[in-house]
Design an enzyme around this catalytic site. Sequence first.
Site, PDB file in Angstrom:
ATOM      1  N   TRP A 125       0.833  -1.209   0.000  1.00  0.00           N
ATOM      2  CA  TRP A 125       0.000   0.000   0.000  1.00  0.00           C
ATOM      3  C   TRP A 125       0.869   1.261   0.000  1.00  0.00           C
ATOM      4  O   TRP A 125       1.884   1.351   0.697  1.00  0.00           O
ATOM      5  CB  TRP A 125      -0.899   0.002   1.238  1.00  0.00           C
ATOM      6  CG  TRP A 125      -1.819   1.190   1.298  1.00  0.00           C
ATOM      7  CD1 TRP A 125      -3.032   1.311   0.677  1.00  0.00           C
ATOM      8  CD2 TRP A 125      -1.592   2.415   1.990  1.00  0.00           C
ATOM      9  NE1 TRP A 125      -3.569   2.546   0.952  1.00  0.00           N
ATOM     10  CE2 TRP A 125      -2.708   3.252   1.748  1.00  0.00           C
ATOM     11  CE3 TRP A 125      -0.555   2.894   2.787  1.00  0.00           C
ATOM     12  CZ2 TRP A 125      -2.823   4.531   2.279  1.00  0.00           C
ATOM     13  CZ3 TRP A 125      -0.654   4.170   3.319  1.00  0.00           C
ATOM     14  CH2 TRP A 125      -1.780   4.975   3.072  1.00  0.00           C
ATOM     15  N   SER A 151       3.777  -7.020   1.995  1.00  0.00           N
ATOM     16  CA  SER A 151       2.859  -6.249   2.818  1.00  0.00           C
ATOM     17  C   SER A 151       1.417  -6.507   2.375  1.00  0.00           C
ATOM     18  O   SER A 151       0.989  -7.658   2.298  1.00  0.00           O
ATOM     19  CB  SER A 151       3.248  -4.765   2.754  1.00  0.00           C
ATOM     20  OG  SER A 151       2.653  -4.016   3.779  1.00  0.00           O
ATOM     21  N   LEU A 152       0.637  -5.471   2.065  1.00  0.00           N
ATOM     22  CA  LEU A 152      -0.714  -5.692   1.552  1.00  0.00           C
ATOM     23  C   LEU A 152      -0.668  -6.559   0.299  1.00  0.00           C
ATOM     24  O   LEU A 152      -1.554  -7.397   0.081  1.00  0.00           O
ATOM     25  CB  LEU A 152      -1.394  -4.356   1.240  1.00  0.00           C
ATOM     26  CG  LEU A 152      -2.752  -4.418   0.543  1.00  0.00           C
ATOM     27  CD1 LEU A 152      -3.773  -5.186   1.372  1.00  0.00           C
ATOM     28  CD2 LEU A 152      -3.273  -3.012   0.233  1.00  0.00           C
ATOM     29  N   PHE A 159       4.323   6.990   6.745  1.00  0.00           N
ATOM     30  CA  PHE A 159       4.275   5.558   6.470  1.00  0.00           C
ATOM     31  C   PHE A 159       5.636   5.052   5.990  1.00  0.00           C
ATOM     32  O   PHE A 159       6.084   3.971   6.384  1.00  0.00           O
ATOM     33  CB  PHE A 159       3.190   5.289   5.427  1.00  0.00           C
ATOM     34  CG  PHE A 159       2.938   3.841   5.151  1.00  0.00           C
ATOM     35  CD1 PHE A 159       2.477   2.997   6.144  1.00  0.00           C
ATOM     36  CD2 PHE A 159       3.135   3.327   3.876  1.00  0.00           C
ATOM     37  CE1 PHE A 159       2.229   1.656   5.879  1.00  0.00           C
ATOM     38  CE2 PHE A 159       2.889   1.992   3.611  1.00  0.00           C
ATOM     39  CZ  PHE A 159       2.440   1.152   4.607  1.00  0.00           C
ATOM     40  N   VAL A 160       6.300   5.836   5.159  1.00  0.00           N
ATOM     41  CA  VAL A 160       7.642   5.474   4.709  1.00  0.00           C
ATOM     42  C   VAL A 160       8.592   5.383   5.891  1.00  0.00           C
ATOM     43  O   VAL A 160       9.405   4.450   6.000  1.00  0.00           O
ATOM     44  CB  VAL A 160       8.151   6.483   3.663  1.00  0.00           C
ATOM     45  CG1 VAL A 160       9.655   6.352   3.455  1.00  0.00           C
ATOM     46  CG2 VAL A 160       7.422   6.296   2.343  1.00  0.00           C
ATOM     47  N   ALA A 161       8.516   6.343   6.793  1.00  0.00           N
ATOM     48  CA  ALA A 161       9.395   6.331   7.969  1.00  0.00           C
ATOM     49  C   ALA A 161       9.160   5.086   8.819  1.00  0.00           C
ATOM     50  O   ALA A 161      10.107   4.490   9.345  1.00  0.00           O
ATOM     51  CB  ALA A 161       9.174   7.596   8.791  1.00  0.00           C
ATOM     52  N   LEU A 162       7.914   4.662   8.953  1.00  0.00           N
ATOM     53  CA  LEU A 162       7.602   3.460   9.724  1.00  0.00           C
ATOM     54  C   LEU A 162       8.197   2.214   9.068  1.00  0.00           C
ATOM     55  O   LEU A 162       8.670   1.306   9.756  1.00  0.00           O
ATOM     56  CB  LEU A 162       6.090   3.296   9.860  1.00  0.00           C
ATOM     57  CG  LEU A 162       5.373   4.268  10.799  1.00  0.00           C
ATOM     58  CD1 LEU A 162       3.860   4.113  10.671  1.00  0.00           C
ATOM     59  CD2 LEU A 162       5.802   4.039  12.248  1.00  0.00           C
ATOM     60  N   GLN A 163       8.194   2.177   7.747  1.00  0.00           N
ATOM     61  CA  GLN A 163       8.729   1.024   7.040  1.00  0.00           C
ATOM     62  C   GLN A 163      10.235   0.900   7.235  1.00  0.00           C
ATOM     63  O   GLN A 163      10.790  -0.203   7.174  1.00  0.00           O
ATOM     64  CB  GLN A 163       8.420   1.125   5.547  1.00  0.00           C
ATOM     65  CG  GLN A 163       6.944   1.003   5.232  1.00  0.00           C
ATOM     66  CD  GLN A 163       6.673   1.087   3.757  1.00  0.00           C
ATOM     67  OE1 GLN A 163       7.035   0.192   3.003  1.00  0.00           O
ATOM     68  NE2 GLN A 163       6.046   2.168   3.313  1.00  0.00           N
ATOM     69  N   ASP A 215      10.364  -5.302  12.128  1.00  0.00           N
ATOM     70  CA  ASP A 215       9.267  -4.732  11.337  1.00  0.00           C
ATOM     71  C   ASP A 215       8.282  -4.033  12.281  1.00  0.00           C
ATOM     72  O   ASP A 215       7.710  -4.659  13.180  1.00  0.00           O
ATOM     73  CB  ASP A 215       8.567  -5.850  10.568  1.00  0.00           C
ATOM     74  CG  ASP A 215       7.618  -5.343   9.504  1.00  0.00           C
ATOM     75  OD1 ASP A 215       7.019  -4.274   9.703  1.00  0.00           O
ATOM     76  OD2 ASP A 215       7.471  -6.018   8.471  1.00  0.00           O
ATOM     77  N   HIS A 224      10.639  -3.341   7.492  1.00  0.00           N
ATOM     78  CA  HIS A 224       9.512  -3.822   6.699  1.00  0.00           C
ATOM     79  C   HIS A 224       9.876  -4.180   5.254  1.00  0.00           C
ATOM     80  O   HIS A 224       9.084  -4.829   4.582  1.00  0.00           O
ATOM     81  CB  HIS A 224       8.422  -2.746   6.701  1.00  0.00           C
ATOM     82  CG  HIS A 224       7.110  -3.187   6.145  1.00  0.00           C
ATOM     83  ND1 HIS A 224       6.426  -4.297   6.603  1.00  0.00           N
ATOM     84  CD2 HIS A 224       6.331  -2.659   5.147  1.00  0.00           C
ATOM     85  CE1 HIS A 224       5.294  -4.433   5.935  1.00  0.00           C
ATOM     86  NE2 HIS A 224       5.219  -3.459   5.047  1.00  0.00           N
TER      87      HIS A 224
END
Length: 244
Positions: free
Chosen positions: A11, A70-71, A132-136, A196, A224
Amino acid sequence: MSRPLTLIHGWGMSPAVWTSLRAGFAATHEVFTPALPGHDAHCDRAIDEGDWVAKLVDALPDQSAVIGWSLGGQLAMRIAIDHPHKVSRLVLVGTTPCFVQQPGWTHALDADTVTGFRNEFANDPSQTLKRFVALQAMGEADRKGLSRELGKALIPVDSDNAGTLARGLDLLSTIDLRSELSRIGCPVRIFHGSKDALMPEGAAHWLADHIESAQLTCFDDAGHAPFLSRPEEFRRLVRRFLDG
């Protein structure tokens, strides 16, 4: 040339996230990188959730080896369950059978966190995608470098695709494949980063325990996207699996 290879991204990202991996397999496989709805230049205005799988099925050659991240991994599992003639071998990367915690299911994000993320996307989608990129990239030794690489594949969000992207978050929030994994009949290889921040490592171990003959590799100190942070090792292990 070996069997076709289809790469299904996650996603918020575009198929460009597969650029280096695709190049690594181009000499031996015909490689397909379909875009999820709302994730390319074509405008899929908030199509029904069931159409996500149908669009991917149309793009997959029969008997394709499939790598889903991922998704994309969740959707690849759904295809392997409902359309087994499409998937000859399945590689799952940083994915889970169920993204949100449920009674008896703790290998996931709590419902309030997921709801908060969906609300943030509705209010400020562009900033939410950057977060979201930072979380990955969390858990990586070179977080900034991986964030930059992921940022190159981040899709721009606008009024045309925001609704479809929101549907993607709906899918993440509602998919639960736990009771159906016994229907996956093809060989399965699972890869996961031990740090992750989006898909807990416990989900990968659960998948490996509940998909017949599945094998799991966890990359230490990886987040991730281990196919980007551990590219050489990832390609070597995937190639061994595909050639087996």
